[in-house]
Write a protein that holds these residues in place. Structure first.
Motif, PDB file in Angstrom:
ATOM      1  N   GLY A 234       1.103  -1.257  -0.135  1.00 20.24           N
ATOM      2  CA  GLY A 234      -0.048  -0.170   0.212  1.00 20.24           C
ATOM      3  C   GLY A 234       0.761   1.129  -0.067  1.00 20.24           C
ATOM      4  O   GLY A 234       0.389   2.312  -0.185  1.00 20.24           O
ATOM      5  N   SER A 235       2.205   1.206   0.332  1.00 16.72           N
ATOM      6  CA  SER A 235       3.146   2.253   0.428  1.00 16.72           C
ATOM      7  C   SER A 235       4.389   1.569   0.082  1.00 16.72           C
ATOM      8  O   SER A 235       4.652   0.327   0.343  1.00 16.72           O
ATOM      9  N   ARG A 236       5.280   2.584   0.023  1.00 16.38           N
ATOM     10  CA  ARG A 236       6.775   2.138  -0.120  1.00 16.38           C
ATOM     11  C   ARG A 236       7.650   2.087   0.929  1.00 16.38           C
ATOM     12  O   ARG A 236       8.714   1.770   1.224  1.00 16.38           O
ATOM     13  N   MET A 237       6.785   2.189   2.387  1.00 17.01           N
ATOM     14  CA  MET A 237       7.627   2.078   3.710  1.00 17.01           C
ATOM     15  C   MET A 237       8.072   0.864   4.009  1.00 17.01           C
ATOM     16  O   MET A 237       8.965   0.702   4.651  1.00 17.01           O
ATOM     17  N   PRO A 238       7.167  -0.251   3.587  1.00 14.28           N
ATOM     18  CA  PRO A 238       7.922  -1.531   3.952  1.00 14.28           C
ATOM     19  C   PRO A 238       9.032  -1.895   3.449  1.00 14.28           C
ATOM     20  O   PRO A 238      10.046  -2.669   3.983  1.00 14.28           O
ATOM     21  N   TYR A 239       9.343  -1.415   2.117  1.00 15.90           N
ATOM     22  CA  TYR A 239      10.665  -1.490   1.383  1.00 15.90           C
ATOM     23  C   TYR A 239      11.654  -0.677   2.267  1.00 15.90           C
ATOM     24  O   TYR A 239      12.765  -1.182   2.241  1.00 15.90           O
ATOM     25  N   ALA A 240      11.401   0.567   2.597  1.00 14.22           N
ATOM     26  CA  ALA A 240      12.241   1.441   3.413  1.00 14.22           C
ATOM     27  C   ALA A 240      12.502   0.770   4.855  1.00 14.22           C
ATOM     28  O   ALA A 240      13.794   0.976   5.345  1.00 14.22           O
ATOM     29  N   SER A 241      11.702   0.323   5.435  1.00 13.67           N
ATOM     30  CA  SER A 241      11.887  -0.219   6.647  1.00 13.67           C
ATOM     31  C   SER A 241      12.735  -1.373   6.555  1.00 13.67           C
ATOM     32  O   SER A 241      13.568  -1.646   7.453  1.00 13.67           O
ATOM     33  N   GLY A 242      12.450  -2.387   5.769  1.00 11.32           N
ATOM     34  CA  GLY A 242      13.498  -3.497   5.729  1.00 11.32           C
ATOM     35  C   GLY A 242      14.824  -2.805   5.093  1.00 11.32           C
ATOM     36  O   GLY A 242      15.672  -3.464   5.414  1.00 11.32           O
ATOM     37  N   SER A 243      14.979  -1.761   4.460  1.00 14.22           N
ATOM     38  CA  SER A 243      16.290  -1.262   4.146  1.00 14.22           C
ATOM     39  C   SER A 243      16.918  -0.991   5.321  1.00 14.22           C
ATOM     40  O   SER A 243      18.023  -1.018   5.335  1.00 14.22           O
ATOM     41  N   MET A 244      16.566  -0.400   6.322  1.00 15.20           N
ATOM     42  CA  MET A 244      16.817   0.153   7.623  1.00 15.20           C
ATOM     43  C   MET A 244      17.441  -1.132   8.357  1.00 15.20           C
ATOM     44  O   MET A 244      18.397  -1.221   9.093  1.00 15.20           O
ATOM     45  N   ASP A 259      21.383 -11.294   1.214  1.00 13.26           N
ATOM     46  CA  ASP A 259      20.106 -10.720   0.919  1.00 13.26           C
ATOM     47  C   ASP A 259      19.102 -10.736   2.363  1.00 13.26           C
ATOM     48  O   ASP A 259      19.570 -11.011   3.054  1.00 13.26           O
ATOM     49  N   MET A 260      17.913 -10.384   1.785  1.00 10.10           N
ATOM     50  CA  MET A 260      16.884 -10.313   3.012  1.00 10.10           C
ATOM     51  C   MET A 260      16.715 -11.354   3.617  1.00 10.10           C
ATOM     52  O   MET A 260      16.119 -11.450   4.795  1.00 10.10           O
ATOM     53  N   GLN A 261      16.868 -12.403   3.038  1.00  7.09           N
ATOM     54  CA  GLN A 261      16.645 -13.976   3.783  1.00  7.09           C
ATOM     55  C   GLN A 261      17.799 -13.999   4.769  1.00  7.09           C
ATOM     56  O   GLN A 261      17.471 -14.390   5.749  1.00  7.09           O
ATOM     57  N   ASP A 262      18.951 -13.692   4.771  1.00  8.61           N
ATOM     58  CA  ASP A 262      20.057 -13.562   5.624  1.00  8.61           C
ATOM     59  C   ASP A 262      19.750 -12.653   6.630  1.00  8.61           C
ATOM     60  O   ASP A 262      19.527 -12.761   7.998  1.00  8.61           O
ATOM     61  N   VAL A 263      19.191 -11.435   6.158  1.00 12.69           N
ATOM     62  CA  VAL A 263      18.669 -10.095   7.125  1.00 12.69           C
ATOM     63  C   VAL A 263      17.595 -10.862   8.363  1.00 12.69           C
ATOM     64  O   VAL A 263      17.919 -10.463   9.589  1.00 12.69           O
ATOM     65  N   LEU A 264      16.787 -11.488   7.688  1.00  9.40           N
ATOM     66  CA  LEU A 264      15.485 -11.955   8.637  1.00  9.40           C
ATOM     67  C   LEU A 264      15.745 -13.226   9.120  1.00  9.40           C
ATOM     68  O   LEU A 264      14.991 -13.530   9.814  1.00  9.40           O
ATOM     69  N   GLY A 265      16.852 -13.775   8.867  1.00 10.30           N
ATOM     70  CA  GLY A 265      17.202 -15.238   9.528  1.00 10.30           C
ATOM     71  C   GLY A 265      16.339 -16.430   8.933  1.00 10.30           C
ATOM     72  O   GLY A 265      16.183 -17.238   9.559  1.00 10.30           O
ATOM     73  N   LEU A 266      16.044 -16.260   7.674  1.00 11.35           N
ATOM     74  CA  LEU A 266      15.265 -17.296   6.869  1.00 11.35           C
ATOM     75  C   LEU A 266      15.868 -18.334   6.336  1.00 11.35           C
ATOM     76  O   LEU A 266      15.611 -19.365   5.840  1.00 11.35           O
TER      77      LEU A 266
END
Length: 267
Positions: A234-244, A259-266
């Motif tokens: 619904g907005s770009r904020m989820p992408y921005a928050s994930g980047s932080m 990648d984000m899978q590493d960042v999130l421990g997935l």
């Protein structure tokens, strides 16, 4: 420990959202904001778009930005991102890359840079999208016979690459789970008398229009049932928050491609 952050493309839609997110994220300090040398925003405060005073003036000097920052977040264009990577390597600093549209050889260049500096490079930085990647991995293992796979994506009229990096990554995840090579089985659009659908293919459909932030759906369609896994932004904020989160993840790392899978421990 605080991450000192620089943001590229700061006058763009995503750049503005990243600046806003940086002001809301504990442990992050915005110290530099970059834009094109011909930008009319050079010299303006990076927070002017959001009506806040950050005390950071927009500049075109990437080397000066890295002299201040620990990490650069980049959602620009491939050619600009690669130039920023060269500067990051010179400075020995980290990068978070959300840019899409890279050619295979350009992705290899990113991997080569990551041998010297820490890099998070992901087709999509949103936490929810990366949860979907994991769900698709599981779904492909279960729905591995008798199901046709189609990937649908929709974005705003200003997006310049298609299919989106996220859609392609979804296709890659599913193809791997099915034991296929996406480069060999992908079908990008259909027109005319195409004949019956080949069961081993993975189809892509692209929509561009208005201000759609990003919709993605993967359909597993069999005779008598259909399974759909979707993410709608619904907005770009989820992408921005994930980047932080990605920038914070890189603290203390000397090099490596993540990648984000590493960042999130997935993984």
């Amino acid at each position: 420990m605080t991450v000192k952050l620089a943001i590229a493309g700061s006058s763009g839609r995503m750049g503005r959202m990243l600046i806003e997110a940086s002001q809301q994220t504990p442990g992050v300090e915005l110290v530099a904001a970059l834009d094109r040398p011909d930008s009319v925003w050079l010299g303006r405060d990076a927070g002017d778009f959001a009506g806040v005073n950050t005390g950071v003036a927009i500049s075109a000097d990437v080397d000066a930005a890295f002299a201040l920052a620990d990490c650069l977040i980049d959602f620009t264009r491939p050619e600009a991102t690669l130039l920023h990577l060269e500067a990051a390597r010179r400075a020995g600093k980290a990068m978070v890359i959300g840019t899409t549209g890279f050619k295979p050889e350009e992705k290899q260049q990113i991997a080569a840079f990551a041998e010297h500096i820490p890099v998070v490079f992901s087709a999509n930085m949103a936490t929810g999208v990366n949860a979907v990647f994991k769900l698709l991995e599981v779904a492909a293992q279960i729905l591995n016979s008798g199901y046709d796979v189609e990937v649908y994506e929709a974005h705003h009229r200003f997006k310049v690459d298609a299919p989106s990096g996220t859609a392609l990554r979804m296709g890659e995840v599913v193809a791997k789970g099915l034991g296929r090579d996406l480069a060999e089985c992908a079908v990008y659009g259909r027109e005319g008398v195409t004949g019956e659908r080949k069961p081993e293919t993975i189809g892509f459909a692209t929509v561009r229009g208005g201000d759609i932030v990003g919709d993605h759906t993967v359909t597993f369609a069999a005779l008598g049932e259909r399974v759909e896994i979707s993410h709608k932004a619904g907005s770009r904020m989820p992408y921005a928050s994930g980047s932080m989160r990605a920038a914070l993840f890189l603290q203390g790392k000397r090099n490596g491609l993540f990648d984000m899978q590493d960042v999130l421990g997935l993984k």
